[in-house]
Design a protein around this motif. Structure first.
Motif, short mmCIF file in Angstrom:
data_model
loop_
_atom_site.label_atom_id
_atom_site.label_comp_id
_atom_site.label_asym_id
_atom_site.label_seq_id
_atom_site.Cartn_x
_atom_site.Cartn_y
_atom_site.Cartn_z
N ILE A 29 1.01 -1.36 0.00
CA ILE A 29 -0.16 -0.24 -0.24
C ILE A 29 0.78 1.28 -0.09
O ILE A 29 1.64 1.35 0.91
N ARG A 30 0.74 1.99 -1.20
CA ARG A 30 1.60 3.19 -1.14
C ARG A 30 0.97 4.48 -0.55
O ARG A 30 -0.32 4.70 -0.90
N TYR A 31 1.76 5.07 0.27
CA TYR A 31 0.95 6.28 1.14
C TYR A 31 1.72 7.77 0.67
O TYR A 31 1.08 8.68 1.22
N ALA A 32 2.94 7.64 0.14
CA ALA A 32 3.43 8.85 -0.06
C ALA A 32 4.72 8.53 -1.35
O ALA A 32 4.83 7.51 -1.67
N THR A 33 5.19 9.66 -1.72
CA THR A 33 6.31 9.43 -2.66
C THR A 33 7.21 10.78 -2.09
O THR A 33 6.99 11.82 -1.86
N LEU A 34 8.51 10.09 -2.11
CA LEU A 34 9.72 11.10 -2.33
C LEU A 34 10.23 11.41 -3.50
O LEU A 34 10.97 10.64 -4.03
N PRO A 35 10.27 12.59 -4.14
CA PRO A 35 10.39 12.82 -5.39
C PRO A 35 12.08 13.07 -5.50
O PRO A 35 12.89 13.37 -4.62
N LYS A 86 5.39 13.98 -1.52
CA LYS A 86 4.45 14.30 -2.40
C LYS A 86 3.16 13.17 -2.20
O LYS A 86 3.59 12.02 -1.87
N ASP A 87 2.03 13.57 -2.68
CA ASP A 87 0.80 12.46 -2.70
C ASP A 87 0.73 11.57 -1.38
O ASP A 87 0.62 10.53 -1.10
#
Length: 276
Positions: A29-35, A86-87
């Motif tokens: 389960i994806r809860y965020a992104t580090l760009p 992000k997100d």
């Protein structure tokens, strides 16, 4: 009993034992992104300047009367000051995607005490928290005797874990290859932290290995390259090699931050990958 008969009996017994293990469903389960994260900080020897939007994930193991999370993500405001995120969705809120509430989580397995894996452990009020005994003892004590011995460990997360332990909600995993419940086994990993662990889960497809940060990206496994952030590169490679022996097939070894997880596996919901 003749040798051939004995071998047959042992093989039959092992098959019966394996078949008696419950099969779990496993989801990333994806809860965020580090760009724009430097790949050279994930894969030792990677080309300088190459960057990747890395996925921040937790993993749900569901079955046999349990809803188990492997790692708990982060959510406290202090981390958003130091990192571009992000997100973001609070890890507890992501459970809606799999029709669960935070109160439904029975267990949380913390692979290691870094902030992005352990900070959310207090989001799940009914969960028992599992961690390697040596990891808790070190970061609740000796690590703070030196300023260089606790990088990536948040002091408030440590205090939260100690408080949960005082409340009787912490299960201590005492070393390698410990089956903490039927079909769910914790293995000591490489020295990403003082004593990280990874998790083997019995599923209908065979054993899935949730590597967490013992393998950041599929590239680590494909290139046989250690993670860049480790106290002992050799121990990390040994852990990766062992994962290949434990998993039913290499494709069922799930890295800690690779967005390709959500491409390689089916997506029953946005931001969810079913590992099978």
């Amino acid at each position: 009993m003749k040798t051939g008969c004995l071998a047959f009996v042992l093989a039959t017994t092992l098959t019966v034992v394996a078949q008696s293990k419950p099969n779990y469903e496993v989801y990333a389960i994806r809860y965020a992104t580090l760009p724009d994260f430097p790949v050279a900080e994930l894969v030792a020897g990677a080309e300088p300047g190459r960057k990747l939007d890395i996925a921040m994930m937790i993993w749900l193991v569901r079955g046999n009367g349990h809803n188990i999370l492997v790692d708990s993500g982060f959510y406290h405001d202090r981390f958003f000051k130091d990192w571009q995120v992000k997100d973001f969705t609070n890890p507890s809120e992501t459970l809606k995607r799999v029709d669960l509430k935070p109160e439904d989580i029975t267990d949380v397995i913390i692979t290691h005490m870094h902030w992005d894996h352990a900070d959310g452990m207090d989001l799940f009020p009914n969960a028992r928290i599992w961690i390697q005994k040596d990891e808790l003892q070190y970061y609740a004590g000796e690590a703070w005797q030196s300023k260089d011995a606790h990088g990536g460990i948040d002091e408030d997360d440590v205090l939260t874990l100690v408080r949960l332990n005082v409340q009787g909600r912490v299960g201590l995993v005492n070393g390698d290859a410990q089956e903490i419940m039927s079909g769910v086994t914790c293995y000591t990993g490489g020295k990403h932290t003082y004593q990280s662990q990874y998790v083997g889960v019995q599923t209908a497809a065979g054993t899935v290995v949730l590597a967490s940060d013992n393998m950041y990206l599929y590239e680590n496994l494909e290139r046989h390259a250690p993670i860049a952030a480790t106290l002992d590169a050799a121990s990390n490679l040994r852990a990766q090699d062992r994962m290949k022996q434990i998993a039913a097939r290499p494709g069922l070894i799930v890295p800690g931050h690779d967005p390709a997880v959500f491409v390689k596996f089916p997506n029953p919901e946005a931001g969810v990958a079913e590992i099978r």
